[in-house]
Scaffold this motif. Structure first.
Motif, mmCIF file in Angstrom:
data_model
loop_
_atom_site.group_PDB
_atom_site.id
_atom_site.type_symbol
_atom_site.label_atom_id
_atom_site.label_comp_id
_atom_site.label_asym_id
_atom_site.label_seq_id
_atom_site.Cartn_x
_atom_site.Cartn_y
_atom_site.Cartn_z
ATOM 1 N N ARG A 16 46.364 44.259 -30.518
ATOM 2 C CA ARG A 16 45.131 43.476 -30.473
ATOM 3 C C ARG A 16 45.283 42.384 -29.422
ATOM 4 N N TYR A 17 44.301 42.278 -28.539
ATOM 5 C CA TYR A 17 44.244 41.162 -27.602
ATOM 6 C C TYR A 17 43.121 40.261 -28.086
ATOM 7 N N PHE A 18 43.449 39.196 -28.737
ATOM 8 C CA PHE A 18 42.442 38.308 -29.323
ATOM 9 C C PHE A 18 41.477 39.162 -30.147
ATOM 10 N N VAL A 21 40.613 45.280 -30.044
ATOM 11 C CA VAL A 21 41.651 46.194 -30.525
ATOM 12 C C VAL A 21 41.861 47.257 -29.448
ATOM 13 N N ALA A 22 42.939 47.103 -28.667
ATOM 14 C CA ALA A 22 43.184 48.028 -27.547
ATOM 15 C C ALA A 22 43.770 49.345 -28.043
ATOM 16 N N VAL A 23 44.636 49.273 -29.058
ATOM 17 C CA VAL A 23 45.219 50.474 -29.677
ATOM 18 C C VAL A 23 45.174 50.256 -31.182
ATOM 19 N N PRO A 41 39.342 58.260 -21.913
ATOM 20 C CA PRO A 41 38.547 57.540 -20.918
ATOM 21 C C PRO A 41 39.210 56.233 -20.475
ATOM 22 N N ASN A 42 38.695 55.650 -19.410
ATOM 23 C CA ASN A 42 39.187 54.350 -18.957
ATOM 24 C C ASN A 42 39.068 53.339 -20.098
ATOM 25 N N GLY A 43 40.121 52.563 -20.258
ATOM 26 C CA GLY A 43 40.111 51.524 -21.287
ATOM 27 C C GLY A 43 40.405 52.038 -22.685
ATOM 28 N N ALA A 44 40.824 53.309 -22.805
ATOM 29 C CA ALA A 44 41.069 53.890 -24.135
ATOM 30 C C ALA A 44 42.333 53.348 -24.797
ATOM 31 N N GLY A 45 43.232 52.763 -24.001
ATOM 32 C CA GLY A 45 44.458 52.200 -24.583
ATOM 33 C C GLY A 45 45.724 52.939 -24.182
ATOM 34 N N LYS A 46 45.650 53.772 -23.160
ATOM 35 C CA LYS A 46 46.798 54.602 -22.767
ATOM 36 C C LYS A 46 47.947 53.764 -22.186
ATOM 37 N N THR A 47 47.608 52.933 -21.188
ATOM 38 C CA THR A 47 48.666 52.118 -20.572
ATOM 39 C C THR A 47 49.229 51.124 -21.591
ATOM 40 N N THR A 48 48.364 50.596 -22.416
ATOM 41 C CA THR A 48 48.834 49.664 -23.458
ATOM 42 C C THR A 48 49.850 50.365 -24.362
ATOM 43 N N THR A 49 49.585 51.627 -24.683
ATOM 44 C CA THR A 49 50.514 52.396 -25.524
ATOM 45 C C THR A 49 51.868 52.544 -24.834
ATOM 46 N N PHE A 88 54.918 53.563 -12.773
ATOM 47 C CA PHE A 88 53.754 52.721 -13.036
ATOM 48 C C PHE A 88 52.477 53.268 -12.390
ATOM 49 N N GLN A 89 51.337 52.807 -12.955
ATOM 50 C CA GLN A 89 50.032 53.199 -12.423
ATOM 51 C C GLN A 89 49.917 52.737 -10.961
ATOM 52 N N ASN A 90 50.288 51.482 -10.718
ATOM 53 C CA ASN A 90 50.360 50.979 -9.343
ATOM 54 C C ASN A 90 51.842 50.871 -9.016
ATOM 55 N N GLU A 212 47.359 60.747 -17.647
ATOM 56 C CA GLU A 212 46.814 61.309 -16.411
ATOM 57 C C GLU A 212 45.333 61.603 -16.582
ATOM 58 N N HIS A 213 44.559 61.339 -15.503
ATOM 59 C CA HIS A 213 43.134 61.659 -15.522
ATOM 60 C C HIS A 213 42.839 63.001 -14.839
ATOM 61 N N ASN A 214 43.796 63.472 -14.024
ATOM 62 C CA ASN A 214 43.549 64.742 -13.345
ATOM 63 C C ASN A 214 43.818 65.888 -14.332
HETATM 64 P P1 ATP Z 1 42.749 53.359 -17.656
HETATM 65 O O1 ATP Z 1 42.608 54.837 -17.789
HETATM 66 O O2 ATP Z 1 41.551 52.735 -17.006
HETATM 67 O O3 ATP Z 1 44.033 52.917 -17.025
HETATM 68 P P2 ATP Z 1 43.774 52.776 -20.333
HETATM 69 O O4 ATP Z 1 43.409 53.845 -21.298
HETATM 70 O O5 ATP Z 1 45.132 52.786 -19.779
HETATM 71 O O6 ATP Z 1 42.696 52.754 -19.146
HETATM 72 P P3 ATP Z 1 44.388 50.112 -21.186
HETATM 73 O O7 ATP Z 1 44.744 49.603 -19.825
HETATM 74 O O8 ATP Z 1 45.484 50.368 -22.125
HETATM 75 O O9 ATP Z 1 43.471 51.402 -21.061
HETATM 76 O O10 ATP Z 1 43.378 49.063 -21.803
HETATM 77 C C1 ATP Z 1 42.865 49.188 -23.137
HETATM 78 C C2 ATP Z 1 41.958 47.996 -23.418
HETATM 79 O O11 ATP Z 1 42.776 46.831 -23.535
HETATM 80 C C3 ATP Z 1 40.944 47.699 -22.312
HETATM 81 O O12 ATP Z 1 39.757 47.283 -22.927
HETATM 82 C C4 ATP Z 1 41.586 46.603 -21.528
HETATM 83 O O13 ATP Z 1 40.632 45.793 -20.890
HETATM 84 C C5 ATP Z 1 42.336 45.841 -22.623
HETATM 85 N N1 ATP Z 1 43.530 45.152 -22.121
HETATM 86 C C6 ATP Z 1 44.602 45.732 -21.552
HETATM 87 N N2 ATP Z 1 45.525 44.813 -21.241
HETATM 88 C C7 ATP Z 1 45.021 43.614 -21.630
HETATM 89 C C8 ATP Z 1 45.495 42.267 -21.594
HETATM 90 N N3 ATP Z 1 46.691 41.974 -21.090
HETATM 91 N N4 ATP Z 1 44.705 41.291 -22.114
HETATM 92 C C9 ATP Z 1 43.501 41.596 -22.635
HETATM 93 N N5 ATP Z 1 42.991 42.830 -22.707
HETATM 94 C C10 ATP Z 1 43.723 43.828 -22.201
#
Ligand code: ATP
Length: 261
Positions: A16-18, A21-23, A41-49, A88-90, A212-214
């Motif tokens: 949770r970011y404030f 709920v990212a994951v 999809p973008n923002g689904a929580g993959k990188t956070t995981t 990393f993504q970047n 991966e998105h591809n």
């Molecule tokens: P993408 O495919 O675009 O890379 P993703 O599935 O990897 O997306 P995340 O980057 O994990 O998604 O982000 C999940 C959610 O958490 C998004 O709404 C993002 O804005 C939010 N988020 C990620 N990191 C932070 C952070 N450090 N502080 C606040 N919110 C964050």
């Protein structure tokens, strides 16, 4: 009961970011000897995981197990020492250093060398450096980058930089590599080359977990796929199952990937 080994497990993983709920209560298992993809999809929580698995970002709740061992309280370098590598993504390379120097830096988490041991025992440190250089050369040969070993990273094409980053991850002798969008930014021929290298890495006995998105890359490479949407797992299965899952098609795949019926 299956006797397949589980290399990675997420149990009730939550971030949770404030207010956000990212994951959300994510559970999945990655079996040894498999290529596992995490899509959504973008923002689904993959990188956070992935960040919670590597220790780059602490989980709010839940835990991560690696080879059955809870690792959620361990620092990043300890997780790397256990056998978790990542890209990393970047791309995160030292762009003004050579390919060889970047690989040698990548081994830092595994070497015993630090400034103190270096001062106490220069001979030992030199021997270790020699060993690392040999290992880097072997890896560069393995990934087809040996001829670029003395190139400054920023002079390389983007695709080569990505391969270099993979090489750096290999320097820690990982059991599992987490790849955040390995095909992003690659042109079709670079992508094909990268997928071939990933297969080679996998054939050498290293498990892969990729975001991966591809969808060509995901469907051709993965044995199993977990799908996230708004931080929640909405599906899990083989590429075949995922392509035909109505919820996944609706939330993510849409028109972007169609199997020939
Ligand atoms: P993408 O495919 O675009 O890379 P993703 O599935 O990897 O997306 P995340 O980057 O994990 O998604 O982000 C999940 C959610 O958490 C998004 O709404 C993002 O804005 C939010 N988020 C990620 N990191 C932070 C952070 N450090 N502080 C606040 N919110 C964050």
């Amino acid at each position: 009961m299956s006797n397949e080994q589980i290399i990675l497990e997420a149990k009730h993983l939550t971030k949770r970011y404030f207010g956000l709920v990212a994951v959300n209560d994510l559970n999945f298992q990655v079996k040894k000897g498999r290529i596992h993809a995490l899509i959504g999809p973008n923002g689904a929580g993959k990188t956070t995981t992935v960040n919670m698995i590597t220790g780059d970002d602490p989980q709010t709740e839940g835990e991560v197990l690696f080879c059955g061992q809870p690792i959620s309280k361990l620092p990043i370098y300890s997780r790397a020492q256990l056998g978790i590598g990542r890209t990393f993504q970047n791309i995160k390379l030292f762009s003004t250093m050579t390919v060889m120097e970047n690989l040698m830096m990548g081994a830092q988490s595994k070497t015993n060398q630090n400034i103190l041991t270096w001062m106490i025992n220069i001979k030992k440190a030199n021997a270790e450096e020699k060993m690392l250089k040999k290992k880097a050369e072997e890896i560069l040969n393995f990934i087809g980058m040996y001829k670029y070993k003395d190139e400054i990273v920023s002079n390389l094409a983007y695709g080569r930089q990505k391969v270099c980053e993979l090489g750096r991850a290999l320097m820690t002798t990982p059991q599992l590599i987490l790849l955040d969008e390995p095909a992003a930014g690659l042109n079709p021929s670079e992508r094909r080359e990268f997928v071939d290298i990933l297969r080679k890495v996998y054939d050498s006995g290293i498990d892969l977990f990729l975001i991966e998105h591809n969808m060509d890359v995901v469907m051709n490479l993965s044995h199993r796929i977990t799908v996230l949407n708004f931080g929640c797992k909405i599906a899990e299965g083989t590429p075949e199952e995922i392509q035909h899952d109505p919820q996944v098609v609706k939330a993510y795949l849409g028109d972007r990937f169609r199997t020939e019926e």
